[in-house]
Design a protein around this motif. Structure first.
Motif, PDB file in Angstrom:
ATOM      1  N   VAL A  83       0.838  -1.205   0.000  1.00 35.73           N
ATOM      2  CA  VAL A  83       0.000   0.000   0.000  1.00 35.73           C
ATOM      3  C   VAL A  83       0.869   1.251   0.000  1.00 35.73           C
ATOM      4  CG1 VAL A  83      -1.745   1.294   1.292  1.00 35.73           C
ATOM      5  CG2 VAL A  83      -1.914  -1.194   1.145  1.00 35.73           C
ATOM      6  N   ALA A  84       1.992   1.208   0.718  1.00 33.31           N
ATOM      7  CA  ALA A  84       2.909   2.352   0.749  1.00 33.31           C
ATOM      8  C   ALA A  84       3.516   2.619  -0.620  1.00 33.31           C
ATOM      9  CB  ALA A  84       4.018   2.108   1.773  1.00 33.31           C
ATOM     10  N   GLN A 139      -5.527   3.391  -3.476  1.00 33.55           N
ATOM     11  CA  GLN A 139      -6.515   3.279  -4.549  1.00 33.55           C
ATOM     12  C   GLN A 139      -6.171   2.149  -5.529  1.00 33.55           C
ATOM     13  OE1 GLN A 139      -7.008   6.908  -6.858  1.00 33.55           O
ATOM     14  NE2 GLN A 139      -9.220   6.736  -6.655  1.00 33.55           N
ATOM     15  N   LEU A 140      -4.940   2.142  -6.035  1.00 32.46           N
ATOM     16  CA  LEU A 140      -4.519   1.080  -6.948  1.00 32.46           C
ATOM     17  C   LEU A 140      -4.460  -0.273  -6.238  1.00 32.46           C
ATOM     18  CD1 LEU A 140      -1.723   2.716  -9.157  1.00 32.46           C
ATOM     19  CD2 LEU A 140      -3.992   1.972  -9.878  1.00 32.46           C
ATOM     20  N   SER A 141      -4.101  -0.254  -4.961  1.00 29.30           N
ATOM     21  CA  SER A 141      -4.063  -1.502  -4.184  1.00 29.30           C
ATOM     22  C   SER A 141      -5.431  -2.165  -4.182  1.00 29.30           C
ATOM     23  CB  SER A 141      -3.627  -1.225  -2.746  1.00 29.30           C
ATOM     24  OG  SER A 141      -2.302  -0.747  -2.694  1.00 29.30           O
ATOM     25  N   MET A 142      -6.483  -1.351  -3.966  1.00 28.44           N
ATOM     26  CA  MET A 142      -7.839  -1.908  -3.917  1.00 28.44           C
ATOM     27  C   MET A 142      -8.299  -2.367  -5.298  1.00 28.44           C
ATOM     28  SD  MET A 142      -9.890   0.345  -1.062  1.00 28.44           S
ATOM     29  CE  MET A 142      -9.861   1.831  -2.039  1.00 28.44           C
ATOM     30  N   PHE A 143      -7.931  -1.624  -6.342  1.00 29.08           N
ATOM     31  CA  PHE A 143      -8.352  -1.995  -7.696  1.00 29.08           C
ATOM     32  C   PHE A 143      -7.770  -3.344  -8.114  1.00 29.08           C
ATOM     33  CE2 PHE A 143      -7.290  -1.971 -12.282  1.00 29.08           C
ATOM     34  CZ  PHE A 143      -8.587  -2.053 -12.783  1.00 29.08           C
ATOM     35  N   PHE A 144      -6.457  -3.508  -7.979  1.00 21.08           N
ATOM     36  CA  PHE A 144      -5.830  -4.762  -8.402  1.00 21.08           C
ATOM     37  C   PHE A 144      -6.281  -5.938  -7.525  1.00 21.08           C
ATOM     38  CE2 PHE A 144      -2.562  -1.823 -10.271  1.00 21.08           C
ATOM     39  CZ  PHE A 144      -2.829  -2.168 -11.592  1.00 21.08           C
TER      40      PHE A 144
END
Length: 453
Positions: free
Chosen positions: A70-71, A76-81
């Motif tokens: 996440v860092a 946002q991208l972490s949740m999408f992928f």
């Protein structure tokens, strides 16, 4: 739109994204053991309980690296992928193989850790001390609408079906895959909160997120590597603090009861032959009632947070009492071998004549009690560890998922009354530890107020 309105909108979008994703995934978890029992193939030899045990076991271990991910790429991208991985797991049921089933279970476990760490981080940077309780309640209520919509679909799709055919299975899981993908793309609508709208710590997290959006260009930069390592170290440090150790017992309890209401109880209802030919569709109806309890609890306890002069303890005590009533009624109403019964179901009877109405009341109580614990845990963790929200929520999910993995594993073997007894003991101890943790929070707040005079 002002800063307060923007952060509230972000919370609502976050809740809707999770609602779509978990409409698919929680429905999948609720029905997969029943679907697998009905899947007649020499190529497939899998257990829904074992799959969920793998997911939560990997989830648990992956929480140690999730803050680093996440860092580096941002929440946002972490949740999408992560959402794309969830969709892949659900799509696998369209035509499952043993190897793809268990491989997908491992991968979705990693994605789950990243998803929930990013969620906790976004919830915190879009909240202040005054709004963290409200926002936790709004998010939780929206998330739990997933139980309502997905299981309503199952109820109507499977009504009157004694056996789940290949066509039934494929239709359901194609629909769930599309719904999950919608949720993943919703995360792109979340906007960056204004720095002045949140405390200085949130601003720091925001700047951290902005800097990491360029990770695809400068992924080897020493600063990002250091950032990831720092997040990992912080998660380890937080896991042994007095506050987190106190909360860990109640967090562990949420893992056990999560397993029970999301995978075991629906399977028990579907295995009760005395419920007649509608037993399979009652799995969906049970999920709807769990969702109603979750939505009511999340909405009420979130909205009333500002005017709650008595703190979080009364809500957690209500959750414990609600669950104990549910466990007792389930003990009386459901046959002891229901969790491990074969496809044709169980012909045993518990201590009373099996009642669909009592079974659905228990579903509602399970959902209501779960929302009591989770809304208050989200609130207290976000409050106590505001400066380190991503590592703190990673530790939260580490503890919750390792107990969920353990519970899914023993669900393959233990009769119903032993599973209920384990939850009663851990729930009682977890509530006591939460009361102490809340007392620590109240005491520290009083000390701070006194020092500021």
């Amino acid at each position: 739109m002002g800063p307060e309105g923007k952060t509230l909108l972000n919370i609502i979008i976050l809740g809707f994204g999770f609602m779509f994703m978990f409409t698919a995934f929680q429905t999948c978890g609720n029905i997969e053991q029943t679907v697998i029992k009905s899947f007649n193939s020499t190529e497939f030899h899998g257990s829904g309980y074992t799959s969920m045990a793998i997911i939560y076991g990997v989830f648990s271990a992956s929480n140690l690296i999730a803050p680093s991910v996440v860092a580096v790429i941002g929440p946002q991208l972490s949740m999408f992928f992560s959402g794309l991985v969830y969709s892949g797991y659900i799509a696998m049921f369209i035509h499952p193989y043993t190897w793809s089933f268990y491989t997908a279970s491992v991968v979705v476990g990693i994605a789950a850790a990243i998803l929930w760490t990013a969620q906790g981080n976004l919830l915190t940077i879009n909240s202040t001390d005054a709004t963290i309780g409200r926002n936790s309640g709004i998010f939780w209520a929206l998330l739990q609408f997933s139980l309502f919509f997905g299981n309503m679909y199952i109820y109507f799709a499977w009504h009157g079906h004694v056996h789940i055919s290949d066509e039934d299975r494929q239709t359901v899981f194609i629909s769930l895959t599309v719904i999950s993908l919608v949720g993943s793309f919703l995360f792109f609508l979340i906007q960056k909160p204004d720095p002045e709208a949140t405390p200085s710590e949130a601003s720091e997290s925001l700047l951290q997120t902005e800097s990491t959006e360029r990770a695809s260009i400068v992924v080897a930069t020493p600063g990002l590597s250091s950032q990831a390592l720092d997040a990992f170290k912080k998660a380890l440090q937080l896991s042994v603090t007095k506050e987190m150790l106190l909360l860990s017992i109640s967090i562990a309890y949420t893992g056990l009861e999560l397993t029970f209401y999301s995978g075991v109880y629906g399977t028990c209802i579907g295995a009760m032959t005395q419920f007649g030919e509608d037993a399979k569709s009652l799995i969906g109806l049970s999920g709807i009632f769990i969702g109603l309890g979750e939505i009511l609890g999340g909405g009420v306890f979130g909205m009333l947070n500002k005017c709650n002069r008595f703190g979080r303890n009364p809500v957690v005590l209500l959750g414990l009492i609600t669950h104990f009533v549910a466990f007792y009624l389930i003990f009386l109403n459901i046959a002891s071998d229901a969790p491990i019964a074969p496809e044709e179901g169980t012909h045993l009877q518990a201590y009373i004549t099996p009642s669909v109405e009592v079974a659905l009341l228990c579903s509602f109580l399970l959902g209501l009690g779960d929302s009591c614990f989770n809304t208050q845990l989200l609130s207290i963790v976000g409050f106590m560890f505001r400066e380190d929200s991503a590592p703190a929520f990673a530790v939260f999910k580490f503890v919750q998922s390792i107990t969920a993995a353990l519970a899914f594993f023993y669900s393959n073997y233990l009769l119903l009354h032993w599973q209920l007894l384990i939850m009663v003991v851990v729930g009682f101890l977890g509530t006591l530890s939460f009361l102490v943790a809340e007392w620590v929070v109240v005491s520290s707040r009083r000390d701070t107020d006194y020092d500021s005079i």
